[in-house]
Design a protein around this motif. Structure first.
Motif, PDB file in Angstrom:
ATOM      1  N   GLN A 236       0.825  -1.210   0.000  1.00  0.00           N
ATOM      2  CA  GLN A 236       0.000   0.000   0.000  1.00  0.00           C
ATOM      3  C   GLN A 236       0.861   1.263   0.000  1.00  0.00           C
ATOM      4  O   GLN A 236       0.448   2.308  -0.475  1.00  0.00           O
ATOM      5  CB  GLN A 236      -0.922   0.024   1.213  1.00  0.00           C
ATOM      6  CG  GLN A 236      -2.066  -0.945   1.139  1.00  0.00           C
ATOM      7  CD  GLN A 236      -3.088  -0.691   2.243  1.00  0.00           C
ATOM      8  OE1 GLN A 236      -3.289   0.437   2.691  1.00  0.00           O
ATOM      9  NE2 GLN A 236      -3.730  -1.744   2.693  1.00  0.00           N
ATOM     10  N   TRP A 238       1.782   3.175   2.498  1.00  0.00           N
ATOM     11  CA  TRP A 238       1.403   4.184   3.480  1.00  0.00           C
ATOM     12  C   TRP A 238       2.128   3.845   4.777  1.00  0.00           C
ATOM     13  O   TRP A 238       2.280   2.666   5.114  1.00  0.00           O
ATOM     14  CB  TRP A 238      -0.101   4.185   3.745  1.00  0.00           C
ATOM     15  CG  TRP A 238      -0.923   4.873   2.712  1.00  0.00           C
ATOM     16  CD1 TRP A 238      -1.508   4.315   1.617  1.00  0.00           C
ATOM     17  CD2 TRP A 238      -1.286   6.260   2.678  1.00  0.00           C
ATOM     18  NE1 TRP A 238      -2.205   5.261   0.900  1.00  0.00           N
ATOM     19  CE2 TRP A 238      -2.085   6.472   1.530  1.00  0.00           C
ATOM     20  CE3 TRP A 238      -1.019   7.351   3.507  1.00  0.00           C
ATOM     21  CZ2 TRP A 238      -2.614   7.711   1.188  1.00  0.00           C
ATOM     22  CZ3 TRP A 238      -1.544   8.585   3.177  1.00  0.00           C
ATOM     23  CH2 TRP A 238      -2.323   8.765   2.026  1.00  0.00           C
ATOM     24  N   PRO A 276      -5.348   4.986   4.741  1.00  0.00           N
ATOM     25  CA  PRO A 276      -6.012   3.775   5.221  1.00  0.00           C
ATOM     26  C   PRO A 276      -6.758   3.965   6.536  1.00  0.00           C
ATOM     27  O   PRO A 276      -7.783   3.320   6.758  1.00  0.00           O
ATOM     28  CB  PRO A 276      -4.850   2.781   5.375  1.00  0.00           C
ATOM     29  CG  PRO A 276      -3.809   3.262   4.428  1.00  0.00           C
ATOM     30  CD  PRO A 276      -3.922   4.759   4.456  1.00  0.00           C
ATOM     31  N   SER A 430      -1.868   1.412  -5.422  1.00  0.00           N
ATOM     32  CA  SER A 430      -1.821   0.437  -4.336  1.00  0.00           C
ATOM     33  C   SER A 430      -2.788   0.791  -3.244  1.00  0.00           C
ATOM     34  O   SER A 430      -3.092   1.937  -3.039  1.00  0.00           O
ATOM     35  CB  SER A 430      -0.413   0.348  -3.761  1.00  0.00           C
ATOM     36  OG  SER A 430       0.507   0.012  -4.778  1.00  0.00           O
TER      37      SER A 430
END
Length: 430
Positions: A236, A238, A276, A430
């Motif tokens: 992802q 992050w 997220p 992503s």
């Protein structure tokens, strides 16, 4: 010849011993399924109260987020979870007997949460966070099971995983579990309050907060010794900031009501959520009861704090700061203020903003590129957002403005390089 035979014998014996050890470690803490496995209808009496409790707990565990594709039927699975080892597709949790869990018993569902094992005995991949869910009580597992069994059955076949060899083998997964997974149960701390213990259960079990906020090794395992110390979410891209550090996302110095506000609305006087975590608040924590949100806040505030890392920061180049100041004036000052003061209730202040000054600037770069969006919650139904600048600013300008806001108005942090911006731009999907 005799020496070769003895060497071969010992190699085979060693392999057999290793296999036996791995098998034994994968069975630790696992009892045989009770007879109720053959009596599905009598395993858990699904009263309306139990179903409602299960729905609440499923939301606390954010189960729908992974087990629902965008625009698809709730809990019907099929969402692809990207990992460093390939893609894992989530399973159908509706009570369809052919493709879902309609033929599962409550005991088999409990075994999946507690031991990470499917109905047919297969080992489950830890993208399903059973290393955290293992702490969920049998009572809560039964409630979630009753809720899932009450859903409309959806006939949707499970998609096969797309993992690379050897990660797609049960043998490799067995070795991973032998090394990194031990089933457990939540044990209340007798010296702590009931509220603290409730918060610990939610944070470490259903909430599985450590799954993101803990660094992982090359094999994707997190370390209990480093729990809540922050980590880059694999694939992802992050960064989940440390929950035990005041310079990152620690809340030990926050009033408890502000922590509750952040969990339930996504905003607090000291900060807000994006990336997220915005999805976690939107799908999960906004639905927490006041008592459970406060319990989580109490536990998070009490986490032992790690000492701040000492670092000598080199002053960014004057030319980069000047370029960043011009980009900021043109694109950012209207909302965030000439001095980074922001607008209360609308746009966050950047001056003194610890999210801006994280040692890892990944999140800041991604917000500049992709925009920043708070979750719409009952307590903040129409949040302001930040537009994406991916198509407006080049890598050099993104690096410059990011470096500027990290070093203006008393902020102090390392410069952002164009290579980091390039990587974030390439991983935007992503």
């Amino acid at each position: 010849m005799k020496r070769i035979l003895w060497t071969l014998f010992f190699a085979v014996a060693l392999l057999a011993l290793g296999t036996a050890v791995v098998a034994a470690l994968n069975l630790r803490g696992e009892a045989a399924l009770p007879a109720e496995s053959q009596a599905l209808s009598q395993a858990v009496p699904a009263t309306p109260e139990l179903v409602a409790r299960g729905e609440y707990l499923a939301r606390a565990g954010n189960c729908m987020a992974c087990h629902t594709v965008q625009g698809g039927a709730p809990y019907a699975g099929g969402r692809g979870i990207d990992t460093p080892f390939g893609v894992i597709h989530t399973t159908n949790l509706t009570p369809d007997k052919a493709t879902g869990i309609g033929n599962w018993s409550a005991a088999e569902f409990w075994r999946a949460l507690h031991n990470g094992r499917s109905k047919d005995g297969r080992l489950l991949y830890p993208a399903f966070p059973y290393p955290n869910y293992t702490q969920v009580t049998r009572e809560d597992s039964d409630a979630i099971y009753a809720y899932l069994q009450s859903l409309p059955a959806v006939a949707q076949a499970n998609r096969p995983h797309a993992l690379r060899f050897p990660y797609n083998t049960q043998a490799a997964l067995g070795v991973w579990r032998a090394l990194f997974f031990t089933p457990g149960t939540f044990a209340p701390e007798p010296v702590q309050s009931a509220e603290w213990n409730r918060g610990a259960y939610l944070v470490n079990g259903l909430g599985h907060c450590a799954a993101c906020h803990t660094p992982r090794n090359a094999l994707g395992a997190s370390s209990q010794a480093q729990a809540f110390s922050g980590g880059l979410i694999p694939v992802q891209n992050w960064y989940a900031p440390a929950l035990n550090a005041a310079a990152e996302a620690g809340v030990a110095h926050w009033p408890v009501e502000d922590v509750v506000a952040l969990l339930q609305t996504g905003v607090a006087p000291q900060g807000s959520v994006t990336g997220p975590m915005a999805e976690v608040v939107f799908r999960s924590t906004q639905y927490l009861s006041d008592a459970d949100a406060q319990a989580m806040a109490v536990y998070l505030r009490a986490l032992p704090q790690q000492a701040p890392a000492a670092s000598a920061l080199a002053k960014p180049a004057a030319a980069m700061l000047a370029r960043g100041a011009k980009v900021y004036e043109q694109h950012c000052a209207q909302c965030h203020g000439d001095k980074g003061e922001g607008k209360p209730g609308a746009f966050p202040a950047l001056a003194g903003n610890r999210a801006v000054m994280l040692q890892d600037p990944t999140n800041l770069v991604r917000v500049v590129l992709q925009g920043g969006y708070l979750p719409a919650t009952a307590g903040n139904p129409r949040p302001h957002g930040m537009p994406p600048f991916m198509q407006v600013l080049g890598d050099e300008d993104v690096a410059a403005v990011s470096t500027f806001v990290r070093n203006a108005w008393g902020n102090q942090a390392s410069a952002v390089g164009t290579i980091g911006v390039y990587r974030a731009r390439e991983r935007r999907g992503s």
